[in-house]
Design an enzyme around this catalytic site. Structure first.
Site, PDB file in Angstrom:
ATOM      1  N   GLY B  30       0.796  -1.225   0.000  1.00  0.00           N
ATOM      2  CA  GLY B  30       0.000   0.000   0.000  1.00  0.00           C
ATOM      3  C   GLY B  30       0.825   1.270   0.000  1.00  0.00           C
ATOM      4  O   GLY B  30       0.290   2.360  -0.180  1.00  0.00           O
ATOM      5  N   CYS B 239     -26.936 -10.057 -16.892  1.00  0.00           N
ATOM      6  CA  CYS B 239     -26.355  -9.796 -18.200  1.00  0.00           C
ATOM      7  C   CYS B 239     -27.333 -10.239 -19.283  1.00  0.00           C
ATOM      8  O   CYS B 239     -27.852 -11.356 -19.252  1.00  0.00           O
ATOM      9  CB  CYS B 239     -25.026 -10.548 -18.342  1.00  0.00           C
ATOM     10  SG  CYS B 239     -24.315 -10.390 -20.006  1.00  0.00           S
ATOM     11  N   CYS B 242     -25.305 -13.232 -21.296  1.00  0.00           N
ATOM     12  CA  CYS B 242     -24.945 -14.519 -20.701  1.00  0.00           C
ATOM     13  C   CYS B 242     -25.736 -14.820 -19.445  1.00  0.00           C
ATOM     14  O   CYS B 242     -25.510 -15.843 -18.794  1.00  0.00           O
ATOM     15  CB  CYS B 242     -23.447 -14.579 -20.418  1.00  0.00           C
ATOM     16  SG  CYS B 242     -22.972 -13.657 -18.930  1.00  0.00           S
ATOM     17  N   CYS B 264     -22.081  -7.877 -19.438  1.00  0.00           N
ATOM     18  CA  CYS B 264     -20.890  -7.981 -18.602  1.00  0.00           C
ATOM     19  C   CYS B 264     -19.814  -7.040 -19.146  1.00  0.00           C
ATOM     20  O   CYS B 264     -19.566  -6.996 -20.352  1.00  0.00           O
ATOM     21  CB  CYS B 264     -20.320  -9.402 -18.661  1.00  0.00           C
ATOM     22  SG  CYS B 264     -21.363 -10.640 -17.880  1.00  0.00           S
ATOM     23  N   CYS B 270     -17.896 -13.129 -20.108  1.00  0.00           N
ATOM     24  CA  CYS B 270     -19.204 -13.227 -20.742  1.00  0.00           C
ATOM     25  C   CYS B 270     -19.159 -14.274 -21.867  1.00  0.00           C
ATOM     26  O   CYS B 270     -20.033 -15.130 -21.985  1.00  0.00           O
ATOM     27  CB  CYS B 270     -19.598 -11.856 -21.302  1.00  0.00           C
ATOM     28  SG  CYS B 270     -21.343 -11.719 -21.742  1.00  0.00           S
TER      29      CYS B 270
END
Lengths: 227, 289, 266
Positions: B30, B239, B242, B264, B270
């Site tokens: 970080g 979606c 899909c 997606c 997808c």
């Protein structure tokens, strides 16, 4: 309660050639609880100077000023602050307050400083203002706009709202009408009766006669070398 | 492969310098490590930070995947993929599971990453505190002293103004209980995937000259309030191609009458689902394409 | 001996003890050999002309400047500590818990791009408050205490008047209940009626919260009304200190006499 011994004071005026002006020498007096002492002497003889030295806003050159257990002449600032908070009251001729603060809060202020709850402090302040004949409609206003007599009474209320064991009164009855003068005199008598030690300056001779147990002429403290 | 380029475009000294920054970043999760960002043959804002990190990580055996907003076929993704094909000659793929290095802009793939994979993020503004504190000297001091009250001021302002935490992307996380980190402008839907991820996650900011990292399985907690907890939100649809209900969706306007479809954003994910036989509301004709 | 009794019966531990503090800018003196104690509940005024070193002193006390010599011992929850030698992390923790700093220009002490509520809430969040509802409730309470209407909570300070900004800065500083407040010309730049309101507010807060405060100002009327004690600075040195009304009514030092006689009746 108040014992002054061997007290002297001079002013050094740096901006006027460092002139040293002795104004007091070997001042001594003593006031017992329940006693009222009047300071007398011609104008400029040092009555107010002495009173301010006891209050602590004038520095002593030497000597001692015992108020209760505290020697004001030597005490640290915070000891004097504590003394003024609970022990020593002062009614001066001038009202110095934060502008815009309502009169009732100005009078209640010393109690709030002592930790009295707001409602109780306001109630005690209101009772005293009523006794001193300040019209209730003025209580919510700042005293800075008041007449001289009204300001004087607000100042007195501040000085009597807490039962200080020691009190300094600088001309408490000046600029008051007969009715209010009587109220103030009885307040002072009440303070004496509860055992306050009082030092006062009274130009009002009748008041002096009625209140003072003893008089001290401060002319006796004037340094001889001054001439 | 065109032999006039050094492997992966950058010279070896530069790659070494960047690798040192990456290693330091991995060692201090970080923490923003400054590095001497190079001029790249593309403008700032087009992924110069990510490209440099990728260049420093690539070995000839790698298989590279590049996505932009989840898609492999957008201009930016295609350009960067071609760049590395040309300068490094590495193999490329669109399949998340097959890639060893994935450079991404604004998404984390839906398919869970695995140990050994490296995910490289393109970062425009690496400093999560920049929104409220413009002075770099001061923000560095704040990181040093973990003086992060300001981060919550930003979230407070969100709730005060919008009634909820309106920050939908670029949502700050606290890494391993220490540094507050900007995860780059990924949707907050992806934030949970940052945490405890088996892959190495590297972040490169070219213009700002910073590299930072999440080593495998590092903890990353999204900041929030007790009474306004973090939620990984997405459009409340499936979606249309899909039928996936758990993937991040793009909204596509399909005509001037306001018709729309949801698909997606992860094109590889997808396509995989459609090939496996899943069919969405509008996906019938295109299935098996 | 009686004096001793009084000393022990009062709170004897100073909140802040400054010993031999000096700060030089090259050969020039910022402030030199400054020593004083500040006790809980006391308000200390520091007066002096521009360049007298009063602002340098305040900055050294508040940890914004590193003094060249001397100690600034603060009575922390873990006992007295010299803040000059403590780590920056610890000093900053003090700065957002036990200390507060009110700048002369509210723009220096506020986040102008953040709402009033966010400004007040920042210190709470910095010390770990994580409940939005509680933070907001405290912000509303504090806005009320500094006489800012609750419906202004989501406005930015840039929409406020100078007096309101200064009151907001005070609320932002006092929300975590600090014990020591540093104020740099808190009423400077405000017109007189607004000053009065602010003075009254500060007096009330000092009393209610038992605050200690150090107020740097060139306004003798302000210290007369706010400060218990007064320190007069000139050329980097403290030339006189004592009870406020004593220093103003019976000044001893040449410079103080000049200062007091140069202003209109205070």
């Amino acid at each position: 309660m108040i014992t002054i011994s061997n007290l002297s004071k001079s002013f050094t005026l740096h901006n006027q050639g460092a002139a040293v002006i002795p104004v007091m020498e070997n001042a001594a007096l003593s006031v017992a609880p329940g006693e009222c002492l009047g300071l007398v002497g011609a104008s400029g003889s040092g009555k107010s100077t002495l009173m301010r030295m006891i209050w602590g806003n004038y520095l002593a050159a030497s000597g001692s000023i015992m108020v209760g257990d505290v020697d004001v002449a030597k005490a640290a600032p915070r000891e004097i602050i504590a003394l003024r908070r609970g022990t020593l009251g002062y009614v001066s001729q001038f009202l110095r307050v934060v502008p815009r603060v309502p009169t009732v809060d100005v009078v209640a202020d010393p109690l709030l400083t002592l930790g009295v709850p707001v409602e109780e402090a306001r109630a005690r302040a209101s009772a005293l203002l009523a006794k001193l004949n300040i019209p209730e409609r003025l209580w919510a206003l700042s005293p800075t706009t008041f007449s001289g007599g009204e300001q004087q009474r607000v100042n007195i209320a501040r000085g009597f709202v807490h039962p200080y064991p020691a009190l300094l009164l600088d001309e408490p009855t000046a600029s008051l009408d007969a009715v209010n003068r009587e109220v103030v005199l009885s307040l002072i008598e009440g303070a004496k009766a509860r055992g306050a030690a009082i030092i006062g300056i009274f130009h009002d001779e009748a008041a002096r006669e009625r209140l003072c147990d003893r008089l001290v002429d401060v002319t006796g403290f004037t340094p001889r070398v001054a001439a | 492969m065109a032999s006039e380029y050094n492997f992966a475009y950058l010279d070896e000294q530069t790659k070494r310098m960047i690798r040192r920054a990456i290693l330091k970043g991995v060692a201090i999760p970080g923490y923003q490590v400054p590095f001497a960002s190079r001029e790249m043959p593309m403008p700032y804002g087009w992924g110069t930070g990510g490209v440099q990190v990728t260049a420093a990580c690539l070995v000839p055996e790698d298989r590279l995947k590049v996505i932009d907003q989840g898609a492999d076929d957008t201009t930016n993704a295609v350009s960067i993929r071609r760049f590395f094909q040309r300068t490094a000659g590495v193999a490329v793929t669109e399949a998340t599971a097959d890639a060893t290095v994935i450079q991404t802009r604004h998404r984390i793939p839906e398919t869970p990453l695995t140990e050994g994979q490296i995910l490289v993020y393109q970062v425009p503004i690496p400093e999560p505190l920049r929104f409220l504190e413009p002075r770099e000297t001061e923000t560095r001091k704040m990181h040093e002293l973990e003086d992060y009250g300001l981060m919550h001021v930003k979230l407070y302002e969100d709730i005060a103004r919008h009634g909820q935490i309106a920050t939908a992307y670029d949502y700050p996380v606290k890494v391993e209980g220490r540094y507050v980190m900007d995860p780059s402008p990924i949707p907050k839907f992806d934030n949970p995937k940052l945490a405890r991820n088996p892959a190495i996650q590297l972040f490169g900011a070219g213009r700002e000259q910073r590299i930072y990292a999440l080593p495998p399985y590092a903890e990353a907690v999204s900041l929030d309030f007790d009474d306004y907890p973090f939620t990984a939100s997405k459009a409340d649809h499936q979606c249309d191609l899909c039928d996936a209900s758990g993937s991040y969706l793009d909204e596509v306007i399909t005509d001037d009458q306001g018709s729309r479809m949801y698909v997606c954003s992860d094109t590889d994910f997808c396509r995989g689902r459609r090939e496996a036989g899943h069919v969405g509301r509008l996906g019938g004709g295109e299935a098996g394409q | 001996m009686k004096d001793l009794d009084i000393w022990t019966s009062m709170k004897t531990q100073p909140l802040l003890s400054v010993q031999g503090l000096s700060k030089f800018y090259g050969a020039r003196i910022g402030c030199d050999a400054v020593s004083f104690d500040l006790y809980p509940g006391e308000v200390l005024g520091i007066v002096g002309e521009s360049g007298s070193g009063k602002s340098t002193l305040l900055s050294c006390l508040a940890g914004h400047l590193a003094p060249d010599t001397g100690k600034v011992i603060f009575d922390t929850v873990d006992g007295p500590r010299d803040t000059v030698v403590m780590g920056e992390a610890e000093r900053r923790r003090l700065a957002r818990t036990d200390w507060a700093y009110v700048h002369q220009n509210p723009r220096d002490g506020l986040r102008m791009g953040v709402s009033a509520g966010g400004n007040v809430g920042e210190r709470l969040m910095a010390v770990g408050a994580r409940h939005y509802g509680d933070i907001r409730a405290q912000a509303v309470d504090w806005l009320g205490r500094v006489e800012i209407a609750a419906d202004r909570i989501d406005d930015r300070p840039s929409a406020f008047s100078g007096g309101m900004q200064q009151r907001l800065q005070i609320a932002r500083n006092l929300v975590t209940g600090p014990r020591l407040v540093f104020m740099d010309e808190p009423t400077g730049g405000l017109d007189v009626s607004v000053q009065a309101r602010l003075l009254d507010l500060l007096r009330g807060l000092v009393r209610e919260m038992g605050l200690s405060a150090i107020i740097v100002t060139h306004d003798l009327a302000v210290v007369r009304l706010l400060a218990d004690r007064l320190m007069v600075m000139k050329g980097g040195y403290v030339v006189e200190q004592g009870l406020t009304d004593q220093v103003l009514d019976d000044p001893q030092h040449e410079y103080t006499q000049l200062l007091v006689s140069s202003v209109l009746q205070v």
